[in-house]
Design an enzyme around this catalytic site. Structure first.
Site, PDB file in Angstrom:
ATOM      1  N   TYR A 251       2.884  26.250  73.164  1.00 39.63           N
ATOM      2  CA  TYR A 251       3.468  25.219  74.022  1.00 39.63           C
ATOM      3  C   TYR A 251       2.845  25.278  75.407  1.00 39.63           C
ATOM      4  CZ  TYR A 251       6.313  28.950  76.162  1.00 39.63           C
ATOM      5  OH  TYR A 251       6.723  30.090  76.823  1.00 39.63           O
ATOM      6  N   CYS A 252       2.900  24.149  76.093  1.00 44.88           N
ATOM      7  CA  CYS A 252       2.416  24.078  77.469  1.00 44.88           C
ATOM      8  C   CYS A 252       3.368  23.181  78.258  1.00 44.88           C
ATOM      9  CB  CYS A 252       0.973  23.590  77.529  1.00 44.88           C
ATOM     10  SG  CYS A 252       0.691  22.009  76.710  1.00 44.88           S
ATOM     11  N   THR A 253       2.962  22.749  79.423  1.00 42.27           N
ATOM     12  CA  THR A 253       3.881  22.006  80.286  1.00 42.27           C
ATOM     13  C   THR A 253       4.226  20.633  79.726  1.00 42.27           C
ATOM     14  OG1 THR A 253       2.912  23.150  82.186  1.00 42.27           O
ATOM     15  CG2 THR A 253       4.305  21.236  82.648  1.00 42.27           C
TER      16      THR A 253
ATOM     17  N   VAL B 264       7.040  21.615  77.418  1.00 40.45           N
ATOM     18  CA  VAL B 264       8.292  22.108  77.999  1.00 40.45           C
ATOM     19  C   VAL B 264       9.101  20.964  78.604  1.00 40.45           C
ATOM     20  CG1 VAL B 264       9.244  23.547  79.849  1.00 40.45           C
ATOM     21  CG2 VAL B 264       7.395  24.430  78.420  1.00 40.45           C
TER      22      VAL B 264
END
Length: 220
Positions: free
Chosen positions: A177-179, A206
């Site tokens: 996952y990332c932003t 996120v």
């Protein structure tokens, strides 16, 4: 006055990104907008805030372009701008990796709801990778997530090779996952290239998870 804060990206082929930069600048010249928008031959990556009606106009304007019609926006309502100025510019790479990426061979996108369930049921054969910046990691992260030790994101291809030496790519499940989701488009494809068969990426990142599932499974 009400504002809308937008986060969005689209990995799509742009033949003339400089023309898109000019087109965006012209659109924003008559509207109350601030933010950071980058365009390249690989697509678009943007974080911006605009007066609510101007933000709606922008989302409609983008959706009318067939190249971006499937792009989704993460939207927050705010009482002021989230950015200090408007920047629209060309970037050779949306994510700096210095290598070719086959986006058609990326990981499987999973919804926030699916992600929450996978987190709760994960076993020893699952690794959860946080591919955000280290300062974001320090503020908060999903429980049990690992932060790859990288000086820059250009080191991720080497990290993927090293992980393959430590874990069986055929049996290991990689959740990343990332932003907002764009880094996972690149990094999941690299993991698949290294032979990892079960690669999953949090759709919307996120930001999208927080909007739909709140803080469940999150620490920090």
């Amino acid at each position: 006055m009400e504002y809308k804060v937008l986060a969005y990206y689209s990995v799509t082929k742009l033949d003339d990104p400089q023309a898109e930069v000019a087109r965006h600048k012209e659109f924003f010249s008559t509207r109350d907008f601030k933010g950071r928008i980058y365009l390249s031959e690989q697509g678009i990556n943007g974080q911006s805030s605009g007066r609510a009606d101007h933000a709606d106009e922008y989302m409609s304007w983008i959706a009318a372009d067939s190249r971006f019609e499937k792009m989704s926006f993460k939207v927050h309502v705010a009482q002021e701008h989230a950015f200090h100025k408007m920047t629209v510019k060309y970037r050779k790479q949306l994510v700096a990796l210095d290598c070719e990426v086959d986006f058609s061979a990326g990981g499987e996108r999973v919804s926030p709801e699916q992600w929450k369930k996978m987190l709760a049921e994960r076993g020893e054969e699952t690794v959860v990778l946080d591919v955000r910046n280290d300062y974001e990691w320090k503020i908060g992260r999903f429980k049990g997530a690992e932060l790859p030790k990288l000086e820059t994101f250009r080191e991720f291809p080497a990290y993927a090779k090293k992980l393959k030496e430590e874990r069986d790519p055929k049996t290991t499940s990689v959740m990343m996952y990332c932003t907002g989701g764009i880094r996972c488009e690149f990094f999941s494809a690299l993991m698949k290239k290294e032979g990892f068969e079960k690669v999953y990426q949090l759709d919307g990142g996120v930001i999208g998870y927080g909007l739909k599932e709140g803080n469940e499974g999150w620490e920090g």
